[in-house]
Design a protein around this motif. Structure first.
Motif, PDB file in Angstrom:
ATOM      1  N   GLN A 259       0.827  -1.203   0.000  1.00 23.44           N
ATOM      2  CA  GLN A 259       0.000   0.000   0.000  1.00 23.44           C
ATOM      3  C   GLN A 259       0.861   1.252   0.000  1.00 23.44           C
ATOM      4  O   GLN A 259       0.600   2.205  -0.728  1.00 23.44           O
ATOM      5  CB  GLN A 259      -0.917  -0.026   1.217  1.00 23.44           C
ATOM      6  CG  GLN A 259      -1.978   1.029   1.219  1.00 23.44           C
ATOM      7  CD  GLN A 259      -2.951   0.843   2.368  1.00 23.44           C
ATOM      8  OE1 GLN A 259      -2.955  -0.162   3.048  1.00 23.44           O
ATOM      9  NE2 GLN A 259      -3.769   1.840   2.581  1.00 23.44           N
TER      10      GLN A 259
ATOM     11  N   ASP B 294     -13.579   6.957  -1.881  1.00 26.83           N
ATOM     12  CA  ASP B 294     -14.178   6.539  -0.618  1.00 26.83           C
ATOM     13  C   ASP B 294     -15.363   5.597  -0.860  1.00 26.83           C
ATOM     14  O   ASP B 294     -15.537   4.605  -0.148  1.00 26.83           O
ATOM     15  CB  ASP B 294     -14.629   7.750   0.201  1.00 26.83           C
ATOM     16  CG  ASP B 294     -13.470   8.504   0.826  1.00 26.83           C
ATOM     17  OD1 ASP B 294     -12.353   7.940   0.906  1.00 26.83           O
ATOM     18  OD2 ASP B 294     -13.681   9.664   1.234  1.00 26.83           O
TER      19      ASP B 294
ATOM     20  N   ALA C   3     -13.975   2.265  -1.954  1.00 28.74           N
ATOM     21  CA  ALA C   3     -13.424   1.546  -0.802  1.00 28.74           C
ATOM     22  C   ALA C   3     -14.538   0.899   0.007  1.00 28.74           C
ATOM     23  O   ALA C   3     -14.403  -0.246   0.451  1.00 28.74           O
ATOM     24  CB  ALA C   3     -12.607   2.498   0.073  1.00 28.74           C
TER      25      ALA C   3
ATOM     26  N   ARG D 111     -14.788  -3.049   0.510  1.00 25.83           N
ATOM     27  CA  ARG D 111     -14.741  -3.509   1.898  1.00 25.83           C
ATOM     28  C   ARG D 111     -15.947  -4.399   2.204  1.00 25.83           C
ATOM     29  O   ARG D 111     -15.805  -5.469   2.808  1.00 25.83           O
ATOM     30  CB  ARG D 111     -14.698  -2.320   2.857  1.00 25.83           C
ATOM     31  CG  ARG D 111     -14.408  -2.690   4.288  1.00 25.83           C
ATOM     32  CD  ARG D 111     -14.352  -1.484   5.228  1.00 25.83           C
ATOM     33  NE  ARG D 111     -13.665  -0.321   4.709  1.00 25.83           N
ATOM     34  CZ  ARG D 111     -14.247   0.814   4.310  1.00 25.83           C
ATOM     35  NH1 ARG D 111     -15.540   0.970   4.371  1.00 25.83           N
ATOM     36  NH2 ARG D 111     -13.534   1.818   3.856  1.00 25.83           N
TER      37      ARG D 111
ATOM     38  N   TYR E 273      -9.081  -3.418  -3.267  1.00 23.45           N
ATOM     39  CA  TYR E 273      -9.162  -2.596  -2.061  1.00 23.45           C
ATOM     40  C   TYR E 273      -7.835  -1.888  -1.786  1.00 23.45           C
ATOM     41  O   TYR E 273      -7.802  -0.698  -1.493  1.00 23.45           O
ATOM     42  CB  TYR E 273      -9.575  -3.453  -0.863  1.00 23.45           C
ATOM     43  CG  TYR E 273      -9.720  -2.653   0.397  1.00 23.45           C
ATOM     44  CD1 TYR E 273     -10.822  -1.829   0.596  1.00 23.45           C
ATOM     45  CD2 TYR E 273      -8.757  -2.706   1.400  1.00 23.45           C
ATOM     46  CE1 TYR E 273     -10.958  -1.070   1.748  1.00 23.45           C
ATOM     47  CE2 TYR E 273      -8.880  -1.959   2.556  1.00 23.45           C
ATOM     48  CZ  TYR E 273      -9.991  -1.147   2.722  1.00 23.45           C
ATOM     49  OH  TYR E 273     -10.117  -0.397   3.860  1.00 23.45           O
TER      50      TYR E 273
ATOM     51  N   VAL F  47      -7.307   0.946  -4.271  1.00 25.70           N
ATOM     52  CA  VAL F  47      -8.130   2.108  -3.941  1.00 25.70           C
ATOM     53  C   VAL F  47      -7.510   2.871  -2.774  1.00 25.70           C
ATOM     54  O   VAL F  47      -7.454   4.109  -2.790  1.00 25.70           O
ATOM     55  CB  VAL F  47      -9.581   1.687  -3.619  1.00 25.70           C
ATOM     56  CG1 VAL F  47     -10.363   2.820  -2.986  1.00 25.70           C
ATOM     57  CG2 VAL F  47     -10.286   1.210  -4.877  1.00 25.70           C
ATOM     58  N   GLN F  48      -7.026   2.156  -1.775  1.00 23.45           N
ATOM     59  CA  GLN F  48      -6.418   2.821  -0.625  1.00 23.45           C
ATOM     60  C   GLN F  48      -5.152   3.580  -1.035  1.00 23.45           C
ATOM     61  O   GLN F  48      -4.901   4.693  -0.561  1.00 23.45           O
ATOM     62  CB  GLN F  48      -6.105   1.807   0.485  1.00 23.45           C
ATOM     63  CG  GLN F  48      -7.343   1.236   1.135  1.00 23.45           C
ATOM     64  CD  GLN F  48      -8.233   2.300   1.728  1.00 23.45           C
ATOM     65  OE1 GLN F  48      -7.795   3.217   2.386  1.00 23.45           O
ATOM     66  NE2 GLN F  48      -9.525   2.185   1.464  1.00 23.45           N
TER      67      GLN F  48
ATOM     68  N   ARG G 196      -6.217   6.647  -2.844  1.00 21.50           N
ATOM     69  CA  ARG G 196      -6.791   7.597  -1.886  1.00 21.50           C
ATOM     70  C   ARG G 196      -5.684   8.379  -1.179  1.00 21.50           C
ATOM     71  O   ARG G 196      -5.759   9.596  -1.029  1.00 21.50           O
ATOM     72  CB  ARG G 196      -7.658   6.852  -0.872  1.00 21.50           C
ATOM     73  CG  ARG G 196      -8.405   7.768   0.057  1.00 21.50           C
ATOM     74  CD  ARG G 196      -9.263   6.971   1.048  1.00 21.50           C
ATOM     75  NE  ARG G 196     -10.098   7.864   1.803  1.00 21.50           N
ATOM     76  CZ  ARG G 196      -9.665   8.607   2.816  1.00 21.50           C
ATOM     77  NH1 ARG G 196      -8.403   8.553   3.198  1.00 21.50           N
ATOM     78  NH2 ARG G 196     -10.495   9.403   3.456  1.00 21.50           N
TER      79      ARG G 196
END
Length: 86
Positions: free
Chosen positions: A5, A36, A39, A43, A59, A62-63, A66
């Protein structure tokens, strides 16, 4: 997972091809809102299928995006309004 990440966020922040003309704080906030929502959806899917590698990868991606977007928002702010932490 954390290493991936962090690496993804770093690469996204260094990607000069992602700095399009015309993107401003509002554009980045629109992107952040969309990320958001993405996510939240991934999630929720991970609660149903926690071992699914595609969902896990989505996921994490996306994080990373973000985090990069938050850094881009911070760069558009005047120095007196920049965030010290996310």
């Amino acid at each position: 997972q954390q290493t991936y990440q962090t690496a993804a966020a770093f690469l996204a922040a260094q990607d000069t091809s992602a700095k399009f003309i015309g993107l401003n704080e509002n554009s980045y906030r629109t992107r952040l809102n969309a990320l958001d929502q993405m996510a939240a959806v991934t999630r929720a899917a991970l609660y149903q299928a926690p071992q699914d590698p595609v969902l896990n990868q989505a996921y994490l991606g996306v994080q990373g995006a973000r985090e990069a977007t938050l850094r881009q928002i911070n760069q558009t702010l005047p120095a007196t309004k920049r965030l010290g932490a996310y």
